[in-house]
Design a protein around this motif. Sequence first.
Motif, short mmCIF file in Angstrom:
data_model
loop_
_atom_site.label_atom_id
_atom_site.label_comp_id
_atom_site.label_asym_id
_atom_site.label_seq_id
_atom_site.Cartn_x
_atom_site.Cartn_y
_atom_site.Cartn_z
N LEU A 35 0.84 -1.20 0.00
CA LEU A 35 0.00 0.00 0.00
C LEU A 35 0.88 1.25 0.00
CD1 LEU A 35 -2.68 -1.21 2.55
CD2 LEU A 35 -3.09 -0.74 0.13
N ARG A 36 1.94 1.23 0.80
CA ARG A 36 2.84 2.38 0.84
C ARG A 36 3.48 2.60 -0.53
NH1 ARG A 36 5.50 3.22 6.09
NH2 ARG A 36 4.05 2.52 7.68
N GLU A 37 3.80 1.49 -1.21
CA GLU A 37 4.38 1.62 -2.56
C GLU A 37 3.39 2.29 -3.51
OE1 GLU A 37 6.99 -2.43 -2.03
OE2 GLU A 37 5.55 -2.36 -3.65
N LEU A 38 2.10 2.16 -3.20
CA LEU A 38 1.07 2.85 -3.99
C LEU A 38 0.83 4.27 -3.48
CD1 LEU A 38 -1.47 -0.13 -3.99
CD2 LEU A 38 -0.30 0.76 -6.01
N ASN A 39 1.70 4.71 -2.58
CA ASN A 39 1.60 6.03 -1.95
C ASN A 39 0.37 6.18 -1.06
OD1 ASN A 39 2.90 6.89 -4.97
ND2 ASN A 39 4.02 7.38 -3.11
N VAL A 40 -0.16 5.06 -0.62
CA VAL A 40 -1.27 5.11 0.33
C VAL A 40 -0.69 4.73 1.69
CG1 VAL A 40 -3.46 4.09 1.03
CG2 VAL A 40 -2.99 4.48 -1.40
N TYR A 41 -0.91 5.57 2.67
CA TYR A 41 -0.35 5.29 3.99
C TYR A 41 -1.12 4.15 4.65
CZ TYR A 41 1.57 5.86 8.61
OH TYR A 41 2.20 5.62 9.80
N LEU A 138 -13.31 -4.66 -7.00
CA LEU A 138 -12.04 -5.21 -6.56
C LEU A 138 -11.18 -5.68 -7.74
CD1 LEU A 138 -10.83 -5.56 -3.77
CD2 LEU A 138 -11.71 -7.90 -3.72
N PHE A 139 -11.84 -6.24 -8.76
CA PHE A 139 -11.09 -6.76 -9.91
C PHE A 139 -11.18 -5.81 -11.11
CE2 PHE A 139 -11.91 -10.60 -7.39
CZ PHE A 139 -10.64 -11.16 -7.36
N LYS A 140 -11.59 -4.58 -10.87
CA LYS A 140 -11.76 -3.62 -11.96
C LYS A 140 -10.46 -3.45 -12.75
CE LYS A 140 -12.38 1.01 -12.04
NZ LYS A 140 -12.68 2.21 -11.30
N LEU A 202 -4.96 -5.03 -7.44
CA LEU A 202 -6.14 -5.33 -6.65
C LEU A 202 -6.13 -4.50 -5.35
CD1 LEU A 202 -7.72 -8.74 -6.16
CD2 LEU A 202 -7.20 -7.40 -4.14
N LEU A 203 -4.97 -4.41 -4.72
CA LEU A 203 -4.87 -3.60 -3.50
C LEU A 203 -5.13 -2.12 -3.82
CD1 LEU A 203 -1.82 -5.31 -1.75
CD2 LEU A 203 -4.22 -5.40 -1.03
N LYS A 204 -4.69 -1.73 -5.01
CA LYS A 204 -4.93 -0.35 -5.44
C LYS A 204 -6.42 -0.11 -5.63
CE LYS A 204 -3.58 2.89 -9.00
NZ LYS A 204 -3.28 2.97 -10.41
N ASN A 205 -7.09 -1.05 -6.30
CA ASN A 205 -8.54 -0.92 -6.46
C ASN A 205 -9.22 -0.77 -5.11
OD1 ASN A 205 -8.55 -1.08 -9.24
ND2 ASN A 205 -9.00 -3.28 -9.31
N ILE A 208 -7.65 2.78 -3.22
CA ILE A 208 -7.87 4.08 -3.84
C ILE A 208 -9.31 4.24 -4.36
CG2 ILE A 208 -7.09 5.65 -5.68
CD1 ILE A 208 -4.26 4.55 -5.20
N ASP A 209 -9.82 3.20 -5.05
CA ASP A 209 -11.18 3.33 -5.60
C ASP A 209 -12.24 3.07 -4.54
OD1 ASP A 209 -9.96 3.79 -7.92
OD2 ASP A 209 -10.69 2.02 -8.98
N ILE A 210 -12.11 1.93 -3.87
CA ILE A 210 -13.19 1.54 -2.97
C ILE A 210 -13.14 2.34 -1.65
CG2 ILE A 210 -14.13 -0.42 -1.64
CD1 ILE A 210 -13.15 -2.22 -4.02
N CYS A 211 -11.95 2.44 -1.05
CA CYS A 211 -11.85 3.19 0.21
C CYS A 211 -11.71 4.70 -0.02
CB CYS A 211 -10.65 2.73 1.02
SG CYS A 211 -10.68 1.00 1.46
N GLN A 212 -11.39 5.07 -1.27
CA GLN A 212 -11.17 6.49 -1.59
C GLN A 212 -10.05 7.11 -0.76
OE1 GLN A 212 -14.33 8.75 -3.14
NE2 GLN A 212 -13.92 7.02 -4.48
#
Length: 545
Positions: A35-41, A138-140, A202-205, A208-212
């Motif tokens: 998640l951190r690699e996706l810049n999400v803390y 999730l699989f978008k 999938l973690l990004k979906n 970022i998308d689902i949890c915003q």
Amino acid sequence: MASDGSDPIPPHKTFDTILVLDFGSQYSHLITRRLRELNVYSEMLPCTQKLKDLEWTPKGIILSGGPYSVYWDDAPHVDPAAFELGVPILGICYGLQEIAWHFDNKNVLAGEKREYGHAYLKVERHGDGQTGGHVDGLFKGLEDDMEVWMSHGDKLGHLPEDFITIAKTINAPFAGIANKTKPLYGIQFHPEVTHTPKGKFLLKNFAIDICQAKADWTMGKFVDQEIARIRALVGEEGQVIGAVSGGVDSTVAAKLMQQAIGERFHAVLVDNGVLRLNEAQQVKETLTKGMGINLTVVDASERFLGKLKGVTDDPEKKRKIIGNTFIEVFQETAKKIAEEAHGSDKAGEIEWLLQGTLYPDVIESISFKGPSATIKTHHNVGGLLEGMHLKLIEPLRELFKDEVRELGTNLGIPEDLVWRHPFPGPGIAIRILGEVTPEQVRIAREADYIFIEEIKAAGLYRNISQAFAALLPVKAVGVMGDKRVHDQVIALRAVETTDFMTADWYPFDGAFLKKVSRRIVNEVNGVCRVVYDITSKPPGTIEME
Ligand code: GLN
């Protein structure tokens, strides 16, 4: 961050945060890393965390895998309040079973077949109709057929009410499930491991998308928030002291402190006589001239070497002597600095001790080790804190090693330092097998210097995780200039590893080894042979003592 528990601006209050609840899987921390690699803390807490005790609200929750079975009497379970929070939840492996169990505690059973390793996943899409489309989230953007990695023995017997299947494998008919109306998802496979090539998407979906969650976790932003946090914690006048070694962690921590409070941060470099060739001098130059850090260098080489004299039997003894002497020297220096800083009548007003603790140390101390586990605290500064009445300040305690390096680069710390191989606290004393004498230190230092210089010249330094020359406590016969000699043996060691838990020796080519060997034998007085250590870890360790 502070040992007294007060923390003015923790990152989970500044950054959108995904909470990973750890059920004891060996991969739990990887979820946080991805998640951190996706810049999400993201932060990890044990699965026993009560949500009402949390002083912040996560943007989403991920339940990790774990070695238990949800139907065991003493199996760990998530706080049911997690389902009332209204934030999206993703369960991974045990986490999926936990979600299913929460809604219907009869639907998880031991499968006839265990499933370890690769599996092919078939995604099932439901379109926008009956479910409002969110179940496909999730699989978008992912293909319908996915390679995934599995590690489970239990499985769902049937879906809980209001859930539908979003993915299947041959062995797992419910490899992915989603709630029809709420953002609750479960997957049987592990998206956090690299064996699931598209797992990160999938973690990004999810994040970022689902949890915003905002993808704003960058080291540039962290610097600003961390400087503000240090200032808030230390106040207008507080003083901080900390040891530096020239390693990346202590240097980055020191630079951050210097930016936050300038001269009120006092760095101390203890020259223990077993640093590498010219190291004390180099670290001094870089930290003071290059980085403007308020540094005191203490040359205590004679004191350390004096105590190491005659110690030949037990390597642990060397480590203890060096550790204890370090504490003594550091405390004496801290006292002197405090007197100078405040005038002798107000000695001791330095209140804080800087410690370069990283997130893996924190994870290690909080990770869930089973229903009967006791929480372990890390004690690497225990000795210092006992004698000094200081509060601990740990500006890197939320960061992984790669983030520390990125932060270092961001703070303008020279590349050389940012990418420096780890170096043990007892220095080359544990690379000199047998007695540590000034002469042995000279030999080990010179050989090590040549080895590292050649590794750098060959452009291999960053491919290797740790490399050094060790001096063996034996003598061998050689012929040098037609003269028979009886001299010492240098062992070279170089390993590749990602986590330092396991490691493999580095496969240098023959020409490289030939060159290093020739140089060491020719240039280092007292050495007539060079060998290369080809032991992996395990069974070997990275260092030799
Ligand atoms: N113990 C559970 C199983 O075997 C979960 C395993 C896991 O989370 N990796 O299915």
